[in-house]
Design a protein around this motif. Structure first.
Motif, PDB file in Angstrom:
ATOM      1  N   MET A 182       0.833  -1.206   0.000  1.00  0.00           N
ATOM      2  CA  MET A 182       0.000   0.000   0.000  1.00  0.00           C
ATOM      3  C   MET A 182       0.869   1.259   0.000  1.00  0.00           C
ATOM      4  O   MET A 182       0.512   2.260  -0.617  1.00  0.00           O
ATOM      5  N   ARG A 183       1.991   1.187   0.694  1.00  0.00           N
ATOM      6  CA  ARG A 183       2.909   2.334   0.730  1.00  0.00           C
ATOM      7  C   ARG A 183       3.442   2.630  -0.664  1.00  0.00           C
ATOM      8  O   ARG A 183       3.573   3.784  -1.068  1.00  0.00           O
ATOM      9  N   TYR A 184       3.708   1.568  -1.413  1.00  0.00           N
ATOM     10  CA  TYR A 184       4.276   1.809  -2.733  1.00  0.00           C
ATOM     11  C   TYR A 184       3.261   1.862  -3.850  1.00  0.00           C
ATOM     12  O   TYR A 184       3.586   2.184  -4.991  1.00  0.00           O
ATOM     13  N   LEU A 185       2.009   1.617  -3.491  1.00  0.00           N
ATOM     14  CA  LEU A 185       0.934   2.010  -4.392  1.00  0.00           C
ATOM     15  C   LEU A 185       0.939   3.538  -4.476  1.00  0.00           C
ATOM     16  O   LEU A 185       0.754   4.120  -5.550  1.00  0.00           O
ATOM     17  N   VAL A 186       1.191   4.184  -3.337  1.00  0.00           N
ATOM     18  CA  VAL A 186       1.268   5.646  -3.288  1.00  0.00           C
ATOM     19  C   VAL A 186       2.463   6.149  -4.103  1.00  0.00           C
ATOM     20  O   VAL A 186       2.349   7.112  -4.865  1.00  0.00           O
ATOM     21  N   LYS A 187       3.613   5.503  -3.950  1.00  0.00           N
ATOM     22  CA  LYS A 187       4.783   5.934  -4.704  1.00  0.00           C
ATOM     23  C   LYS A 187       4.591   5.678  -6.195  1.00  0.00           C
ATOM     24  O   LYS A 187       5.100   6.425  -7.039  1.00  0.00           O
ATOM     25  N   ASN A 188       3.834   4.630  -6.515  1.00  0.00           N
ATOM     26  CA  ASN A 188       3.510   4.365  -7.911  1.00  0.00           C
ATOM     27  C   ASN A 188       2.693   5.515  -8.488  1.00  0.00           C
ATOM     28  O   ASN A 188       2.922   5.974  -9.612  1.00  0.00           O
ATOM     29  N   LEU A 189       1.732   6.023  -7.689  1.00  0.00           N
ATOM     30  CA  LEU A 189       0.934   7.171  -8.125  1.00  0.00           C
ATOM     31  C   LEU A 189       1.798   8.420  -8.275  1.00  0.00           C
ATOM     32  O   LEU A 189       1.524   9.285  -9.110  1.00  0.00           O
ATOM     33  N   ALA A 190       2.865   8.510  -7.470  1.00  0.00           N
ATOM     34  CA  ALA A 190       3.776   9.653  -7.584  1.00  0.00           C
ATOM     35  C   ALA A 190       4.471   9.668  -8.948  1.00  0.00           C
ATOM     36  O   ALA A 190       4.856  10.731  -9.437  1.00  0.00           O
ATOM     37  N   MET A 191       4.624   8.498  -9.553  1.00  0.00           N
ATOM     38  CA  MET A 191       5.212   8.440 -10.895  1.00  0.00           C
ATOM     39  C   MET A 191       4.337   9.165 -11.912  1.00  0.00           C
ATOM     40  O   MET A 191       4.811   9.638 -12.938  1.00  0.00           O
ATOM     41  N   PHE A 192       3.048   9.286 -11.583  1.00  0.00           N
ATOM     42  CA  PHE A 192       2.118  10.018 -12.439  1.00  0.00           C
ATOM     43  C   PHE A 192       1.997  11.479 -12.020  1.00  0.00           C
ATOM     44  O   PHE A 192       1.269  12.245 -12.638  1.00  0.00           O
ATOM     45  N   GLY A 193       2.693  11.857 -10.920  1.00  0.00           N
ATOM     46  CA  GLY A 193       2.709  13.253 -10.506  1.00  0.00           C
ATOM     47  C   GLY A 193       2.175  13.532  -9.119  1.00  0.00           C
ATOM     48  O   GLY A 193       2.565  14.520  -8.496  1.00  0.00           O
ATOM     49  N   LEU A 194       1.269  12.702  -8.585  1.00  0.00           N
ATOM     50  CA  LEU A 194       0.645  13.000  -7.302  1.00  0.00           C
ATOM     51  C   LEU A 194       1.651  12.934  -6.154  1.00  0.00           C
ATOM     52  O   LEU A 194       2.190  11.874  -5.853  1.00  0.00           O
ATOM     53  N   GLY A 195       1.888  14.082  -5.504  1.00  0.00           N
ATOM     54  CA  GLY A 195       2.803  14.122  -4.365  1.00  0.00           C
ATOM     55  C   GLY A 195       4.252  13.874  -4.723  1.00  0.00           C
ATOM     56  O   GLY A 195       5.069  13.614  -3.835  1.00  0.00           O
ATOM     57  N   LEU A 196       4.601  13.983  -5.993  1.00  0.00           N
ATOM     58  CA  LEU A 196       5.975  13.683  -6.409  1.00  0.00           C
ATOM     59  C   LEU A 196       6.986  14.593  -5.726  1.00  0.00           C
ATOM     60  O   LEU A 196       8.106  14.180  -5.426  1.00  0.00           O
ATOM     61  N   TYR A 197       6.579  15.824  -5.430  1.00  0.00           N
ATOM     62  CA  TYR A 197       7.509  16.773  -4.811  1.00  0.00           C
ATOM     63  C   TYR A 197       7.958  16.310  -3.431  1.00  0.00           C
ATOM     64  O   TYR A 197       9.009  16.718  -2.940  1.00  0.00           O
ATOM     65  N   ILE A 198       7.180  15.436  -2.776  1.00  0.00           N
ATOM     66  CA  ILE A 198       7.587  14.897  -1.470  1.00  0.00           C
ATOM     67  C   ILE A 198       8.889  14.118  -1.604  1.00  0.00           C
ATOM     68  O   ILE A 198       9.795  14.230  -0.785  1.00  0.00           O
ATOM     69  N   TYR A 199       8.981  13.319  -2.654  1.00  0.00           N
ATOM     70  CA  TYR A 199      10.133  12.440  -2.839  1.00  0.00           C
ATOM     71  C   TYR A 199      11.374  13.190  -3.324  1.00  0.00           C
ATOM     72  O   TYR A 199      12.473  12.657  -3.276  1.00  0.00           O
TER      73      TYR A 199
END
Length: 216
Positions: free
Chosen positions: A122-139
């Motif tokens: 579930m944690r990396y479902l979120v990081k997967n979504l970051a690849m599309f832009g959502l919350g990418l600035y966090i990383y």
């Protein structure tokens, strides 16, 4: 189409849903999923399964467990993967093991359970979504999406900053003047969102250290 997807998700300010642990920032998977679904209702995700038993991970006795997810939005697919780790970001294996640091020895990494594996997925479902832009600035180690960096602070953040300042009682006014001088503004409302959040983080850190020293 891929640029449209990225820009739409990247522009969402996710700050109110960020959780922090061990100086790392995490985005709630429920929020990440719901916001992405609102923007792109046809979004789908897949958890990769392996072997005859179709387990949601691969395992190597030397390196530990690894999970993989895959998300598709508007015909575009990105994959993401991550080792299953403990709270110290050490790879978990099928049996407990120990490691040494500069300051401590024989620190224990417990064996992984299905709970740890599910949490990682579930944690990396979120990081997967970051690849599309959502919350990418966090990383990327930033605090705000590109379009919000220079915006003036909102009232909610001002209130948080004031609360943190007032925790210092007699030093409150001095701290406030120091913040204003640091950012060369005459009032807290003139701060940008990122400046206010920086000040909040520093005040919290100082307060934690002060409380710890007083307790000793």
């Amino acid at each position: 189409m891929s640029e449209k997807v990225f820009n739409k998700l990247y522009e969402i300010n996710v700050n109110d849903h960020i959780e922090k642990k061990n100086n790392l920032s995490y985005l709630s998977w429920t929020y990440a999923w719901s916001e992405s679904k609102k923007c792109f209702p046809t979004l789908t995700y897949k958890i990769h399964l392996f072997g005859e038993k179709q387990l949601p991970y691969v395992y190597d006795e030397n390196t530990g467990y690894m999970v993989f997810t895959e998300i598709t939005i508007e015909g575009l697919t990105h994959s993401m993967w991550l080792p299953v780790m403990d709270n110290s970001n050490k790879a978990m294996k099928s049996k407990p093991y120990t490691y040494d640091t500069k300051y401590k020895k024989e620190l224990v990494v417990e064996s992984a359970t299905m709970f740890d594996i599910n949490k990682t997925i579930m944690r990396y479902l979120v990081k997967n979504l970051a690849m599309f832009g959502l919350g990418l600035y966090i990383y990327s180690g930033e605090d705000l999406p590109e379009e919000d960096k220079n915006k003036n602070v909102n009232k909610g953040t001002i209130n948080l900053l004031v609360c943190e300042i007032e925790k210092y009682n007699g030093q409150a006014e001095k701290l406030k003047k120091g913040i204003l001088a640091k950012y060369n503004v005459k009032d807290l409302s003139e701060l940008t969102e990122i400046q206010a959040n920086q000040a909040i983080d520093k005040l919290k850190t100082f307060k934690q250290k002060e409380d710890k020293n007083n307790a000793q």
